[in-house]
Design a protein around this motif. Sequence first.
Motif, PDB file in Angstrom:
ATOM      1  N   PRO A 145      10.283 -14.550  12.209  1.00 42.29           N
ATOM      2  CA  PRO A 145      10.097 -14.796  10.782  1.00 42.29           C
ATOM      3  C   PRO A 145       9.421 -16.127  10.460  1.00 42.29           C
ATOM      4  O   PRO A 145       9.466 -17.077  11.240  1.00 42.29           O
ATOM      5  CB  PRO A 145      11.532 -14.796  10.248  1.00 42.29           C
ATOM      6  N   ALA A 146       8.813 -16.168   9.277  1.00 40.40           N
ATOM      7  CA  ALA A 146       8.300 -17.414   8.708  1.00 40.40           C
ATOM      8  C   ALA A 146       9.399 -18.000   7.825  1.00 40.40           C
ATOM      9  O   ALA A 146       9.964 -17.292   6.989  1.00 40.40           O
ATOM     10  CB  ALA A 146       7.053 -17.148   7.867  1.00 40.40           C
ATOM     11  N   VAL A 147       9.712 -19.267   8.008  1.00 37.09           N
ATOM     12  CA  VAL A 147      10.880 -19.859   7.351  1.00 37.09           C
ATOM     13  C   VAL A 147      10.521 -21.119   6.573  1.00 37.09           C
ATOM     14  O   VAL A 147       9.450 -21.693   6.745  1.00 37.09           O
ATOM     15  CB  VAL A 147      11.968 -20.199   8.395  1.00 37.09           C
ATOM     16  N   SER A 183      -5.137 -23.071  11.495  1.00 38.65           N
ATOM     17  CA  SER A 183      -3.981 -22.416  12.106  1.00 38.65           C
ATOM     18  C   SER A 183      -4.045 -20.909  11.883  1.00 38.65           C
ATOM     19  O   SER A 183      -3.994 -20.445  10.742  1.00 38.65           O
ATOM     20  CB  SER A 183      -2.682 -22.978  11.507  1.00 38.65           C
ATOM     21  N   GLY A 184      -4.143 -20.159  12.977  1.00 44.02           N
ATOM     22  CA  GLY A 184      -4.201 -18.708  12.862  1.00 44.02           C
ATOM     23  C   GLY A 184      -2.939 -18.128  12.248  1.00 44.02           C
ATOM     24  O   GLY A 184      -3.003 -17.259  11.373  1.00 44.02           O
ATOM     25  N   VAL A 185      -1.776 -18.616  12.698  1.00 40.24           N
ATOM     26  CA  VAL A 185      -0.530 -18.091  12.147  1.00 40.24           C
ATOM     27  C   VAL A 185      -0.367 -18.524  10.688  1.00 40.24           C
ATOM     28  O   VAL A 185       0.159 -17.780   9.864  1.00 40.24           O
ATOM     29  CB  VAL A 185       0.684 -18.516  13.006  1.00 40.24           C
ATOM     30  N   GLY A 186      -0.852 -19.709  10.359  1.00 32.95           N
ATOM     31  CA  GLY A 186      -0.801 -20.168   8.976  1.00 32.95           C
ATOM     32  C   GLY A 186      -1.627 -19.284   8.059  1.00 32.95           C
ATOM     33  O   GLY A 186      -1.199 -18.933   6.948  1.00 32.95           O
ATOM     34  N   ILE A 211       6.990 -21.936   8.134  1.00 30.53           N
ATOM     35  CA  ILE A 211       6.918 -22.387   9.514  1.00 30.53           C
ATOM     36  C   ILE A 211       7.425 -21.271  10.438  1.00 30.53           C
ATOM     37  O   ILE A 211       8.414 -20.600  10.135  1.00 30.53           O
ATOM     38  CB  ILE A 211       7.761 -23.670   9.708  1.00 30.53           C
ATOM     39  N   LEU A 212       6.750 -21.075  11.572  1.00 30.33           N
ATOM     40  CA  LEU A 212       7.153 -20.030  12.509  1.00 30.33           C
ATOM     41  C   LEU A 212       8.569 -20.295  12.989  1.00 30.33           C
ATOM     42  O   LEU A 212       8.877 -21.335  13.557  1.00 30.33           O
ATOM     43  CB  LEU A 212       6.180 -19.981  13.682  1.00 30.33           C
ATOM     44  N   GLY A 213       9.451 -19.308  12.739  1.00 33.36           N
ATOM     45  CA  GLY A 213      10.879 -19.507  12.937  1.00 33.36           C
ATOM     46  C   GLY A 213      11.297 -19.839  14.350  1.00 33.36           C
ATOM     47  O   GLY A 213      12.246 -20.596  14.566  1.00 33.36           O
ATOM     48  N   SER A 214      10.601 -19.279  15.368  1.00 32.60           N
ATOM     49  CA  SER A 214      10.999 -19.557  16.741  1.00 32.60           C
ATOM     50  C   SER A 214      10.814 -21.026  17.079  1.00 32.60           C
ATOM     51  O   SER A 214      11.667 -21.644  17.735  1.00 32.60           O
ATOM     52  CB  SER A 214      10.209 -18.667  17.715  1.00 32.60           C
ATOM     53  N   TYR A 215       9.727 -21.631  16.617  1.00 32.15           N
ATOM     54  CA  TYR A 215       9.519 -23.060  16.848  1.00 32.15           C
ATOM     55  C   TYR A 215      10.495 -23.898  16.032  1.00 32.15           C
ATOM     56  O   TYR A 215      11.003 -24.916  16.496  1.00 32.15           O
ATOM     57  CB  TYR A 215       8.072 -23.442  16.521  1.00 32.15           C
ATOM     58  N   THR A 266      10.848 -12.451   3.456  1.00 32.92           N
ATOM     59  CA  THR A 266      10.582 -13.236   4.657  1.00 32.92           C
ATOM     60  C   THR A 266       9.557 -12.482   5.498  1.00 32.92           C
ATOM     61  O   THR A 266       9.830 -11.385   5.983  1.00 32.92           O
ATOM     62  CB  THR A 266      11.864 -13.439   5.493  1.00 32.92           C
ATOM     63  N   VAL A 267       8.371 -13.053   5.624  1.00 34.55           N
ATOM     64  CA  VAL A 267       7.334 -12.452   6.461  1.00 34.55           C
ATOM     65  C   VAL A 267       7.753 -12.579   7.931  1.00 34.55           C
ATOM     66  O   VAL A 267       8.261 -13.615   8.357  1.00 34.55           O
ATOM     67  CB  VAL A 267       5.975 -13.147   6.244  1.00 34.55           C
ATOM     68  N   VAL A 268       7.551 -11.515   8.690  1.00 35.79           N
ATOM     69  CA  VAL A 268       7.872 -11.520  10.115  1.00 35.79           C
ATOM     70  C   VAL A 268       6.624 -11.174  10.913  1.00 35.79           C
ATOM     71  O   VAL A 268       5.994 -10.139  10.678  1.00 35.79           O
ATOM     72  CB  VAL A 268       8.982 -10.504  10.453  1.00 35.79           C
TER      73      VAL A 268
END
Length: 355
Positions: free
Chosen positions: A136-138, A181-184, A234-238, A258-260
Amino acid sequence: MRFLPLLCLLCGFSMPAAAQPTLFPARSGDAAAPTVIVYSSLDEPLARPMIIGFQTANPDVAVRYEDMLTGEIYDRIVKETDAGLKTADFAFSSAMDLQVKLSNDGYAQRSDMPMSGRWPAWANWRNTAYALTFEPAVFVYHKPSFTKEKPPSTRAEFVDYLKRQGSAVFGKIGTYDIERSGVGFLFMARDQEQFGDIWSVIQAMGAAGVKLYSTSSAILERVSDGRFVLGYNILGSYAADWASRHPDVGIVLPRDYTVVMSRIGLVPQAAATPDLGRRYLEFFMSKEGQTIMARELQIPAVSPDVAGVNTANTMREMLGGQLKPVPVSPGLMVYLDQVKRARLIARWNEVLRLQ
């Protein structure tokens, strides 16, 4: 790098240059054992438990692991295939759009797996590209800055907080630079699809002097030491990794939605040994492999057969429709359309610049 489960935390990215390939000899000791070639954007030290698990189940196979940037994975598979050469047997990347483009453009082959029929529909594109993680994006926040009130838990609350705090939080907000940022960019594009008033959020961040970064670590470092009070999308895993090592970092999964995102695995069309690539993919999708992903890599698992705090199953039970996973489908390629990409970035820059 270790990630704590997001739900555990809630209840209480400069990428390196491509590294040299790492060879994991077959556990059988056979120096002539066949070798599965893996191109992956997952750091090799973090990937080791999965490799060890695969080789425990397949002791007769060696693994050549090439830790690469997402763009390099795509470019290399395309160039090697177009040149009539053999390429990786398995590709694993967080660039969802590029992985789907490989599949859509004929650079990935169909892989009918034992779990294919039971894999979530959104996570499987025609048995060629499979989402293997659930990330998820948090919102992240500096805990000491929120002793008198709760941190924002929706985008409306986020905007309200920034407006109320005014100059007190000016320059203390961070998010990804969607141009770098690609994920951004992926998260922003999904925001635009999910939230009709997203530009009010961007406008509020601009008025608050938002700082833009291409990496998660740059934002999380500043949240952890108090230079920032909030980080957006922010990418949740990081974020979970930082929170596990920095107790002042808090995490919120936005309640409005919450975008995943997911890391996608596939077997390239020009794989040198596609059968080995499918064995690697099969392990990634197996209950054992997904359990290693969730428990040892601490990256949330997708498999419907895996339970526990760090899985899509548990997150969905707790959060339901709040979670909006990005479907693995050709729709992702819209983010690669240069005209649409330029239009979104131009509006982003314009809204920020107006402030």
